[in-house]
Design an enzyme around this catalytic site. Structure first.
Site, short mmCIF file in Angstrom:
data_model
loop_
_atom_site.label_atom_id
_atom_site.label_comp_id
_atom_site.label_asym_id
_atom_site.label_seq_id
_atom_site.Cartn_x
_atom_site.Cartn_y
_atom_site.Cartn_z
N LYS A 93 0.84 -1.22 0.00
CA LYS A 93 0.00 0.00 0.00
C LYS A 93 0.87 1.26 0.00
O LYS A 93 0.69 2.13 -0.84
CB LYS A 93 -0.93 0.03 1.22
CG LYS A 93 -1.88 -1.15 1.30
CD LYS A 93 -2.86 -0.99 2.46
CE LYS A 93 -2.20 -1.04 3.82
NZ LYS A 93 -1.76 -2.40 4.24
N ARG A 148 -9.63 0.78 8.58
CA ARG A 148 -9.17 -0.56 8.93
C ARG A 148 -10.24 -1.31 9.69
O ARG A 148 -10.04 -2.48 10.03
CB ARG A 148 -7.93 -0.43 9.81
CG ARG A 148 -6.62 -0.78 9.15
CD ARG A 148 -5.59 -0.66 10.22
NE ARG A 148 -4.33 -1.26 9.95
CZ ARG A 148 -3.32 -0.67 9.35
NH1 ARG A 148 -3.48 0.52 8.83
NH2 ARG A 148 -2.18 -1.28 9.25
N ARG A 208 11.21 -1.77 11.16
CA ARG A 208 10.10 -1.35 12.01
C ARG A 208 9.91 -2.32 13.18
O ARG A 208 10.05 -3.52 13.02
CB ARG A 208 8.81 -1.28 11.20
CG ARG A 208 8.46 0.14 10.82
CD ARG A 208 7.37 0.18 9.81
NE ARG A 208 6.16 -0.52 10.24
CZ ARG A 208 5.03 -0.52 9.55
NH1 ARG A 208 4.96 0.12 8.41
NH2 ARG A 208 3.99 -1.18 9.99
N ARG A 211 -0.38 -9.16 13.23
CA ARG A 211 -0.97 -8.14 12.35
C ARG A 211 -1.84 -8.77 11.27
O ARG A 211 -2.89 -8.24 10.92
CB ARG A 211 0.13 -7.30 11.71
CG ARG A 211 0.65 -6.23 12.66
CD ARG A 211 2.02 -5.78 12.27
NE ARG A 211 2.07 -5.08 11.01
CZ ARG A 211 3.17 -4.97 10.26
NH1 ARG A 211 4.29 -5.51 10.66
NH2 ARG A 211 3.12 -4.31 9.14
N ARG A 214 11.81 -5.83 5.09
CA ARG A 214 11.52 -4.42 4.85
C ARG A 214 12.39 -3.49 5.69
O ARG A 214 12.65 -3.76 6.85
CB ARG A 214 10.04 -4.17 5.17
CG ARG A 214 9.62 -2.73 5.08
CD ARG A 214 8.17 -2.60 4.89
NE ARG A 214 7.41 -2.76 6.12
CZ ARG A 214 6.10 -2.55 6.20
NH1 ARG A 214 5.42 -2.21 5.12
NH2 ARG A 214 5.48 -2.72 7.33
P1 ADP Z 1 0.90 -2.04 7.96
O1 ADP Z 1 2.24 -2.12 7.31
O2 ADP Z 1 0.63 -3.16 8.90
O3 ADP Z 1 -0.20 -1.78 6.99
P2 ADP Z 1 0.82 0.70 8.96
O4 ADP Z 1 2.13 1.33 8.74
O5 ADP Z 1 -0.31 1.08 8.09
O6 ADP Z 1 1.00 -0.88 9.01
O7 ADP Z 1 0.37 0.95 10.50
C1 ADP Z 1 1.21 0.65 11.58
C2 ADP Z 1 0.42 0.60 12.88
O8 ADP Z 1 -0.24 1.87 13.08
C3 ADP Z 1 -0.71 -0.42 12.91
O9 ADP Z 1 -0.28 -1.69 13.27
C4 ADP Z 1 -1.66 0.20 13.94
O10 ADP Z 1 -1.23 -0.02 15.26
C5 ADP Z 1 -1.54 1.69 13.64
N1 ADP Z 1 -2.57 2.13 12.66
C6 ADP Z 1 -2.36 2.62 11.42
N2 ADP Z 1 -3.52 2.91 10.79
C7 ADP Z 1 -4.50 2.57 11.66
C8 ADP Z 1 -5.92 2.61 11.62
N3 ADP Z 1 -6.59 3.06 10.53
N4 ADP Z 1 -6.60 2.18 12.70
C9 ADP Z 1 -5.97 1.73 13.79
N5 ADP Z 1 -4.65 1.65 13.90
C10 ADP Z 1 -3.90 2.06 12.85
#
Ligand code: ADP
Ligand code: ZN
Length: 218
Positions: free
Chosen positions: A13, A88, A155, A166, A122
């Site tokens: 994404k 989400r 990360r 996750r 990553r």
């Molecule tokens: P991923 O690579 O898992 O898609 P992101 O970088 O989008 O992860 O998000 C990292 C963390 O930030 C998530 O695991 C969550 O804790 C928090 N987070 C991000 N976006 C949201 C959301 N829309 N709702 C709740 N938590 C979120």
């Protein structure tokens, strides 16, 4: 155009959205980046958020919805935006509906084995947030960002046991959105079955879907 990019963690994404934003001239809004920004600033909110984010669980809806709502009020969002990592949960999708009308939801379909391999390899730039991958998208110089010279890091939530968590959370809380947006007629699938497909090729596929949607509308 107001676009949502949906897909499991590690689907790409952020990688695709950061390229699409330049092509389409609309901002890339990543709630994950916003969360990491807030944590970096060590604000009270940041400290609270870190407890969730490090474990790989979702930040509570009310916090994230408020952050996003503030962001979408900024003038650069007038002509549209690309949302990455939001919504989400169904609850977040319903909140979003009250804030903005979404034109298109791109659903990235990626098998689990690809996701796990990707996330375990990553690296992120500590300065500009650029995303690298030791297998598929290597930085020119080890540990250093091509774009800004920043230091690359892994990360906290890209550790194997957190990745599994996750993915579970994605299945339970986020995947129902596929149905939700299909019923609204907004969802389009874009498939990635091969770890080595270069981002540019995936971005091309997504642009194609966006073009088709624009044509349907006009
Ligand atoms: P991923 O690579 O898992 O898609 P992101 O970088 O989008 O992860 O998000 C990292 C963390 O930030 C998530 O695991 C969550 O804790 C928090 N987070 C991000 N976006 C949201 C959301 N829309 N709702 C709740 N938590 C979120
Ligand atoms: Zn950088």
């Amino acid at each position: 155009m107001r676009i949502v990019i949906l897909g499991p963690p590690g689907a790409g994404k952020g990688t695709y959205a950061s390229r699409l934003t330049k092509i389409l001239g609309i901002p890339h809004i990543s709630t994950g980046d916003m969360v990491r920004e807030e944590i970096k600033k060590q604000t009270d909110l940041g400290k609270k958020i870190k407890e969730y984010s490090d474990k790989g669980v979702l930040v509570p809806d009310d916090i994230i919805i408020k952050l996003l709502e503030e962001r979408l009020k900024k003038p650069d969002c007038k002509e549209g935006f690309i949302l990455d990592g939001f919504p989400r949960t169904i609850n977040q999708a319903e909140a979003l509906e009250k804030i903005a009308k979404i034109d298109l939801v791109i659903n990235l379909k990626v098998p689990d084995d690809i996701i796990i391999t990707r996330l375990s390899n990553r690296l992120i730039c500590s300065k500009c947030g650029a995303i690298y991958n030791l297998l598929t998208l290597k930085p020119k110089k080890e540990g250093v960002c091509d774009k800004c010279g920043g230091k690359l890091y892994r990360r906290e939530d890209d550790r194997p046991e957190v990745i599994r968590e996750r993915l579970n959370i994605y299945r339970k809380q986020t995947e129902p959105l596929i149905d939700y947006y299909t019923k609204k007629g907004l969802l389009r699938n874009v498939r990635c079955d091969d770890l080595m497909i270069p981002p540019e090729v995936m971005v091309e596929k997504i642009i194609e879907v966006i073009r088709e949607t624009v044509e349907e509308v006009s």
